[in-house]
Design a protein around this motif. Structure first.
Motif, short mmCIF file in Angstrom:
data_model
loop_
_atom_site.label_atom_id
_atom_site.label_comp_id
_atom_site.label_asym_id
_atom_site.label_seq_id
_atom_site.Cartn_x
_atom_site.Cartn_y
_atom_site.Cartn_z
N GLN A 1 48.29 28.28 27.07
CA GLN A 1 48.24 29.74 27.13
C GLN A 1 47.73 30.35 25.83
OE1 GLN A 1 50.29 32.03 25.48
NE2 GLN A 1 49.43 33.83 26.50
N ARG A 2 48.02 29.69 24.73
CA ARG A 2 47.56 30.23 23.45
C ARG A 2 46.05 30.23 23.36
NH1 ARG A 2 51.80 26.78 19.71
NH2 ARG A 2 53.71 27.88 20.35
N CYS B 1 46.98 34.20 32.44
CA CYS B 1 46.60 33.94 33.83
C CYS B 1 45.91 32.60 34.00
CB CYS B 1 45.69 35.06 34.34
SG CYS B 1 46.50 36.66 34.34
N ASP B 2 44.98 32.25 33.08
CA ASP B 2 44.27 30.97 33.21
C ASP B 2 45.22 29.80 33.03
OD1 ASP B 2 41.35 32.28 31.52
OD2 ASP B 2 41.98 32.36 33.62
N ALA B 3 46.18 29.92 32.10
CA ALA B 3 47.12 28.83 31.87
C ALA B 3 47.99 28.62 33.10
CB ALA B 3 48.00 29.14 30.66
N ILE B 4 48.40 29.70 33.73
CA ILE B 4 49.22 29.56 34.95
C ILE B 4 48.42 28.88 36.05
CG2 ILE B 4 50.40 30.85 36.75
CD1 ILE B 4 51.13 32.91 34.68
N GLY B 5 47.17 29.28 36.23
CA GLY B 5 46.36 28.69 37.29
C GLY B 5 46.10 27.22 37.09
N ARG B 6 45.86 26.78 35.84
CA ARG B 6 45.55 25.37 35.60
C ARG B 6 46.79 24.49 35.73
NH1 ARG B 6 41.72 23.65 30.72
NH2 ARG B 6 40.39 24.94 32.03
N ALA C 1 57.12 36.71 30.75
CA ALA C 1 57.47 38.12 30.63
C ALA C 1 57.48 38.56 29.17
CB ALA C 1 58.84 38.37 31.26
N SER C 2 57.92 37.67 28.28
CA SER C 2 57.91 37.99 26.86
C SER C 2 56.49 38.12 26.34
CB SER C 2 58.66 36.91 26.07
OG SER C 2 58.61 37.16 24.69
N TRP C 3 55.60 37.22 26.78
CA TRP C 3 54.19 37.32 26.37
C TRP C 3 53.55 38.61 26.86
CZ3 TRP C 3 53.09 31.62 28.08
CH2 TRP C 3 53.54 30.76 27.08
N VAL C 4 53.79 38.92 28.13
CA VAL C 4 53.21 40.15 28.68
C VAL C 4 53.73 41.38 27.93
CG1 VAL C 4 53.11 41.61 30.72
CG2 VAL C 4 52.79 39.15 30.95
N SER C 5 55.02 41.37 27.60
CA SER C 5 55.59 42.48 26.85
C SER C 5 54.94 42.61 25.47
CB SER C 5 57.10 42.29 26.70
OG SER C 5 57.66 43.30 25.90
N THR D 1 52.70 45.78 24.20
CA THR D 1 53.02 46.50 22.96
C THR D 1 51.83 46.52 22.01
OG1 THR D 1 55.35 45.88 23.15
CG2 THR D 1 54.57 46.57 20.99
N LEU D 2 51.18 45.37 21.85
CA LEU D 2 50.04 45.29 20.95
C LEU D 2 48.90 46.18 21.43
CD1 LEU D 2 49.35 43.76 18.35
CD2 LEU D 2 48.25 42.01 19.76
#
Length: 509
Positions: free
Chosen positions: A19-20, A25-30, A87-91, A95-96
């Protein structure tokens, strides 16, 4: 601690690592499993801001669930951990995004620096901070701004030798390197700390600091931001990562603003060079002028020149457009008007007619407004003609009124320009104000309301200031444009702050 099988633990680590590099989204799909694991469908507490869903609920909540379902509450599986992490990443991304959007909306260096301090304080969990902007020579001014710190507090910090402060070490480092952040978690337990820094920290009431360099490879080293903690503390790794991303974006934004500020200053310098360096001294009249430059460099100008037999020529005008080409056209037009005024200044209509012919021949794509007044101070007689320009304003102890000029088109708008002249006589102690329409546009009001505001400002000049044309001009400008700096060229914030403003005042004895 949950007992997670090794296979699931490896999948989670792989998901986090990828994911980094590729995004959520791409990390989830792979890394999506072929089948739907049972753990993904197990019930779990929803993600709520400020509440860790992995923490079990209270006894009352457990009892309520047991009353509805006699069976035991299922354990939280690895799927819930993945969802919490996502959820933490999306948050964090949300914020950013919000903070960078707010920073992008700032249009001045001061606003951008204050927004940088506020956003950074929220990201690292601090309450106060300061930013020291020291761009390379020639790229912009050096600025020091504080958040929650008064000017005296910033002065106390500046008494500490730069080599003993974290921001000083960052700023004085090698210019070609990108320095890292400096965290001082506990200033009073750091034995290697300079005693003067510890003394200033105790006086200002902070116990820890976090310094972030404002530097990128593209923009170079522009400065450093420092946030101060009231208690011993330092930002978490996640906070450091977020504020680092934000700092890189802020550095690029500051670099753009510095370049824009430098371009504005160049235009202001060119405008100053094209306008009169000093006003002439003619018996019977005193002169004063002010010029405010807009950010894009407009073509508004003024002029005053002595004429034969003790006469005086006064002129204001504006060339359509903005930018360097408009400034060049304005300079040519002003120089031409001076020549025509010397040859036939006693006839203002002839002066503007010659200027209109020159404009059509040399600048066919431009139009211009102009007003020229032929003054005889000894007789207190003024003859003027205007081409689409705003009427002069006479102000004194007995009256404040606009001069009634005939309606005329700007230069370059008609095949042949011509308009009758107007003659009037100022009384002793009265001041004639010539100004550009940029003054009216900067108010943001309709023309009727802008004229009314200008009239009220001139009528409200204190009696003690009426014999000083410079004081009259300053009072009128500050009243019509609150907050404007009349000491020199500069911008004024407002709906029409892109317009230049010029005002020329003639006080008759």
């Amino acid at each position: 601690m949950l007992d997670i099988p090794l296979r699931v633990r490896v999948d989670v680590d792989a998901l986090i690592a990828e994911q980094r590099d590729m995004g959520v989204c791409d990390a989830i799909g792979r890394n999506a499993p072929a089948g739907r694991p049972a753990a993904m469908s197990t019930p779990h507490l929803p993600k709520v801001a400020g509440i860790d869903s992995a923490v079990p609920g209270s006894a009352h909540t457990a009892a309520a669930l047991a009353a509805g379902d006699p069976g035991p509450v299922p354990a939280i599986g690895p799927g819930a951990l993945i969802q919490d992490r996502l959820a933490s990443w999306v948050s964090d991304l949300t914020t950013l995004h919000e903070l960078t959007e707010r920073l992008a909306r700032t249009a001045t260096l001061d606003d951008a620096l204050h927004e940088l301090l506020r956003a950074g304080a929220a990201l690292v969990g601090a309450r106060r901070g300061m930013v020291v902007l020291e761009p390379p020579e020639g790229r912009g001014p050096a600025i020091t701004t504080g958040l929650g710190l008064a000017h005296a507090d910033l002065g106390h910090i500046e008494t500490v030798p730069r080599s003993a402060t974290p921001h000083g070490r960052i700023l004085d480092g090698a210019p070609a390197t990108i320095p890292g952040a400096v965290a001082q978690a506990d200033l009073f337990r750091d034995e290697g700390l300079d005693p003067r820094l510890r003394e200033v920290a105790a006086r200002l009431g902070y116990a820890a600091s976090y310094a972030l360099p404002l530097a990128t490879k593209e923009a170079g080293k522009l400065g450093v931001a420092v946030w101060f903690y009231d208690e011993p503390a330092e930002p978490l790794e996640r906070q450091r990562h977020l504020v680092g991303l934000y700092g890189r974006y802020a550095t690029e934004h500051l670099a753009r603003l510095l370049e824009l500020d430098r371009a504005r200053r160049r235009l202001a310098t060119i405008t100053e060079e094209l306008l009169p360096s000093r006003l002439p001294r003619v018996p019977g009249v005193r002169l004063a002028a002010r010029q405010l430059s807009g950010p894009r460099g407009g073509g508004e100008w003024y002029d005053a020149l002595p004429l034969p037999e003790g006469a005086l020529g006064l002129a204001v005008g504006a060339v359509s457009g903005s930018g360097p080409s408009t400034l060049a056209a304005m300079g040519r037009l002003r120089a031409s008007l001076r020549a025509y005024a010397v040859m036939e200044g006693e006839d203002p209509v002839a002066v503007l007619s010659d200027l209109e012919l020159l404009l059509r021949l040399t600048e066919p794509a431009r139009s211009a407004t102009a007003l020229f007044a032929y003054c005889e101070p000894a007789l207190r007689r003024v003859v003027l003609a205007g081409a689409g320009h705003t009427p002069p304003l006479i102000t004194g102890t007995r009256r404040t009124e606009f001069v009634e000029t005939s309606l005329s088109a700007p230069l370059g708008m008609l095949a042949c320009w011509e308009a009758p002249s107007v003659e009037f006589s100022p009384a002793p102690g009265e001041t004639v104000l010539l100004y550009s329409d940029g003054l009216l546009r900067r108010t943001g009001d309709s023309m009727d309301r802008a004229f009314a505001r200008l009239h009220a400002a001139a009528a409200g000049v204190p009696r003690a200031l009426r014999d000083d044309p410079a004081a009259v001009v300053d009072h009128v400008l500050r009243t019509v444009l609150p907050g404007v700096d009349t000491d020199g060229p500069g911008d004024a914030d407002g709906p029409g702050d892109a317009d230049d403003v010029v005002m020329l005042a003639a006080w008759f004895a």
